[in-house]
Write an enzyme that holds these catalytic residues in place. Structure first.
Site, PDB file in Angstrom:
ATOM      1  N   ARG A 123      -2.474  -8.461  13.284  1.00 15.87           N
ATOM      2  CA  ARG A 123      -2.954  -7.494  12.298  1.00 15.87           C
ATOM      3  C   ARG A 123      -3.613  -8.209  11.108  1.00 15.87           C
ATOM      4  O   ARG A 123      -4.625  -7.753  10.586  1.00 15.87           O
ATOM      5  CB  ARG A 123      -1.785  -6.632  11.823  1.00 15.87           C
ATOM      6  N   ARG A 182      10.650  -1.738  12.206  1.00 18.42           N
ATOM      7  CA  ARG A 182       9.630  -1.007  12.950  1.00 18.42           C
ATOM      8  C   ARG A 182       9.322  -1.723  14.243  1.00 18.42           C
ATOM      9  O   ARG A 182       9.229  -2.943  14.284  1.00 18.42           O
ATOM     10  CB  ARG A 182       8.349  -0.929  12.099  1.00 18.42           C
ATOM     11  N   LYS A 203       0.823  -1.221   0.000  1.00 15.49           N
ATOM     12  CA  LYS A 203       0.000   0.000   0.000  1.00 15.49           C
ATOM     13  C   LYS A 203       0.854   1.267   0.000  1.00 15.49           C
ATOM     14  O   LYS A 203       0.571   2.208  -0.729  1.00 15.49           O
ATOM     15  CB  LYS A 203      -0.932   0.041   1.226  1.00 15.49           C
ATOM     16  N   ARG A 231      11.670  -7.588   6.363  1.00 14.41           N
ATOM     17  CA  ARG A 231      11.945  -6.226   6.830  1.00 14.41           C
ATOM     18  C   ARG A 231      11.733  -6.081   8.343  1.00 14.41           C
ATOM     19  O   ARG A 231      11.806  -4.997   8.879  1.00 14.41           O
ATOM     20  CB  ARG A 231      11.094  -5.208   6.063  1.00 14.41           C
ATOM     21  N   ARG A 240     -10.769   1.218   7.973  1.00 11.94           N
ATOM     22  CA  ARG A 240     -10.341  -0.156   8.219  1.00 11.94           C
ATOM     23  C   ARG A 240     -11.458  -1.004   8.821  1.00 11.94           C
ATOM     24  O   ARG A 240     -11.288  -2.212   9.003  1.00 11.94           O
ATOM     25  CB  ARG A 240      -9.200  -0.097   9.220  1.00 11.94           C
TER      26      ARG A 240
HETATM   27  P1  AMP Z   1      -0.554   0.478   9.684  1.00 15.57           P
HETATM   28  O1  AMP Z   1       0.737   1.194   9.461  1.00 15.57           O
HETATM   29  O2  AMP Z   1      -1.624   0.888   8.720  1.00 15.57           O
HETATM   30  O3  AMP Z   1      -0.381  -1.007   9.780  1.00 15.57           O
HETATM   31  O4  AMP Z   1      -1.079   0.963  11.108  1.00 15.57           O
HETATM   32  C1  AMP Z   1      -0.335   0.743  12.291  1.00 15.57           C
HETATM   33  C2  AMP Z   1      -1.278   0.650  13.474  1.00 15.57           C
HETATM   34  O5  AMP Z   1      -1.996   1.885  13.612  1.00 15.57           O
HETATM   35  C3  AMP Z   1      -2.346  -0.412  13.347  1.00 15.57           C
HETATM   36  O6  AMP Z   1      -1.877  -1.676  13.758  1.00 15.57           O
HETATM   37  C4  AMP Z   1      -3.400   0.130  14.300  1.00 15.57           C
HETATM   38  O7  AMP Z   1      -3.048  -0.075  15.647  1.00 15.57           O
HETATM   39  C5  AMP Z   1      -3.336   1.621  14.039  1.00 15.57           C
HETATM   40  N1  AMP Z   1      -4.263   2.035  12.945  1.00 15.57           N
HETATM   41  C6  AMP Z   1      -3.932   2.587  11.754  1.00 15.57           C
HETATM   42  N2  AMP Z   1      -5.016   2.885  11.043  1.00 15.57           N
HETATM   43  C7  AMP Z   1      -6.083   2.498  11.775  1.00 15.57           C
HETATM   44  C8  AMP Z   1      -7.489   2.523  11.553  1.00 15.57           C
HETATM   45  N3  AMP Z   1      -8.029   3.013  10.431  1.00 15.57           N
HETATM   46  N4  AMP Z   1      -8.289   2.055  12.534  1.00 15.57           N
HETATM   47  C9  AMP Z   1      -7.778   1.578  13.684  1.00 15.57           C
HETATM   48  N5  AMP Z   1      -6.455   1.504  13.957  1.00 15.57           N
HETATM   49  C10 AMP Z   1      -5.605   1.961  13.013  1.00 15.57           C
END
Ligand code: AMP
Length: 193
Positions: A135, A124, A13, A120, A88
């Protein structure tokens, strides 16, 4: 153009979002990036967010909506955006109903995503194997229904995300152009009624 990118972690993404942002001249925004930044704050909210993110859990809908919607009020997002990671859940998508033109689903199997991320890992803090598995689980539980939600609205584009980056991007651009034409024709039709 208001675009949403959907896909499990490791689907590409951020890569595709940044390429698209450059091509279309529309800003790219990742909700995960916003939250990771907020999690660095040495406040109770910051600490709580850090724990939530690092465990792979989702931030609650009301908080997510408040933060992301506030962010999108900035002037640079008024003519369009490419969102990564939001909406999400169906509740988030419903609250954001009027603000999405096209949704691009980068389809990658769990196995391929795990394989890609394992390469990777360590980059992070929230990329531990346990958090990644959680996730992916939550993606199937909460985000797959979002795809059906947008499909019903005729806004969903599905892309084979397991191809090479360049090929994925070519597919995204081609399908976007097609969808844009369809959208314009629909608007003309609605106006002439
Ligand atoms: P990502 O980089 O998109 O994987 O987001 C990292 C973390 O941020 C996720 O594991 C969630 O804890 C939180 N997060 C990001 N976007 C959302 C969303 N739209 N709704 C809920 N939690 C989110």
């Amino acid at each position: 153009m208001r675009i949403v990118l959907v896909g499990i972690q490791g689907a590409g993404k951020s890569t595709q979002g940044n390429l698209l942002s450059e091509k279309l001249g529309i800003p790219y925004l990742s909700s995960g990036h916003i939250f990771r930044q907020m999690a660095q704050e040495k406040t109770p909210t910051g600490r709580w967010l850090k724990e939530t993110i690092n465990s792979g859990s989702l931030v609650p809908d009301d908080m997510t909506l408040k933060i992301v919607l506030e962010y999108l009020e900035k002037p640079e997002y008024q003519t369009g955006y490419i969102l990564d990671g939001f909406p999400r859940t169906v509740a988030q998508a419903e609250a954001f109903k009027e603000s999405v033109d096209i949704v691009i689903f980068l389809d990658v199997t769990d196995k391929e995503a795990l394989w890609r991320i394992s390469g990777r890992i360590d980059n992070r803090e929230d990329e531990t194997l346990l958090a990644i598995r959680r996730r992916i689980e939550l993606f199937h539980e909460w985000t797959v229904p979002v795809l059906s939600y947008y499909e019903q609205q005729g806004k969903l584009i599905k892309i084979d995300g397991e191809q090479e980056v360049v090929k994925v991007f070519d597919d995204v651009v081609a399908k976007l152009e097609k969808a844009e034409k369809k959208m314009k024709a629909k608007k003309v039709k609605a106006k002439s009624k």
